[in-house]
Design a protein around this motif. Structure first.
Motif, short mmCIF file in Angstrom:
data_model
loop_
_atom_site.label_atom_id
_atom_site.label_comp_id
_atom_site.label_asym_id
_atom_site.label_seq_id
_atom_site.Cartn_x
_atom_site.Cartn_y
_atom_site.Cartn_z
N THR A 1 55.29 41.73 43.18
CA THR A 1 54.09 42.49 42.80
C THR A 1 54.30 43.25 41.49
O THR A 1 53.32 43.66 40.89
CB THR A 1 53.73 43.50 43.90
N TRP B 1 52.71 40.32 39.33
CA TRP B 1 51.34 39.87 39.63
C TRP B 1 50.34 41.02 39.73
O TRP B 1 49.15 40.83 39.46
CB TRP B 1 51.33 39.02 40.89
N GLY B 2 50.78 42.21 40.09
CA GLY B 2 49.87 43.36 40.10
C GLY B 2 49.30 43.65 38.73
O GLY B 2 48.07 43.72 38.55
N ALA C 1 46.95 40.85 37.51
CA ALA C 1 45.62 40.94 38.12
C ALA C 1 44.80 42.07 37.50
O ALA C 1 43.59 41.95 37.33
CB ALA C 1 45.75 41.16 39.63
N ASN C 2 45.46 43.16 37.11
CA ASN C 2 44.76 44.28 36.50
C ASN C 2 44.38 44.04 35.05
O ASN C 2 43.61 44.82 34.49
CB ASN C 2 45.63 45.55 36.57
#
Length: 130
Positions: free
Chosen positions: A21, A24-25, A28-29
């Motif tokens: 994460t 990928w966090g 995505a943001n």
């Protein structure tokens, strides 16, 4: 330097990073600052002052989180720094448009042209009250 990067890229540490994460966090943001940057060219009348302010503060909070978490998440920090900057630009456009004469400039309601219907009605009401 490039060989060091490619050596790291083939390592288990790189796989752990890209499947976490921490990677990928922020990815995505990235939609938030990209949307705000794309909206800079759009009409100021479409900007929501409430939402823009909320998104700016949201990103400020998560910038602090990205800095304080261990290990530090520089990608998340950069993503939210970009979003804070983009939202601040949008907020400045919103404030200028609605509160500092931007709307009047856009529609040509400034200058020495005082022969507008609203101005005439106000002047007539002032004369009647005397």
């Amino acid at each position: 330097m490039a060989s060091t990067f490619f050596t790291w890229l083939r390592s288990p540490a790189a796989r752990d990073y890209f499947f976490s994460t921490h990677f990928w966090g922020p990815v995505a943001n990235l939609g938030l600052p990209l949307a705000a940057i794309a909206d800079v060219t759009k009409d100021e009348e479409l900007i929501s002052g409430t939402m823009t302010t909320t998104l700016a503060f949201y990103s400020m909070v998560f910038m602090r989180f990205a800095w304080r978490v261990h290990p530090r998440n520089y990608l998340l920090f950069a993503c939210h720094a970009a979003n804070t900057t983009a939202q601040s630009v949008q907020e400045a456009r919103f404030v200028k448009y609605w509160y500092f004469g931007g709307r009047e400039e856009k529609y040509g309601l400034t200058g020495n042209n005082t022969n507008r219907p609203v101005t005439e009605a106000i002047e007539a009401a002032k004369q009647e009250s005397k």
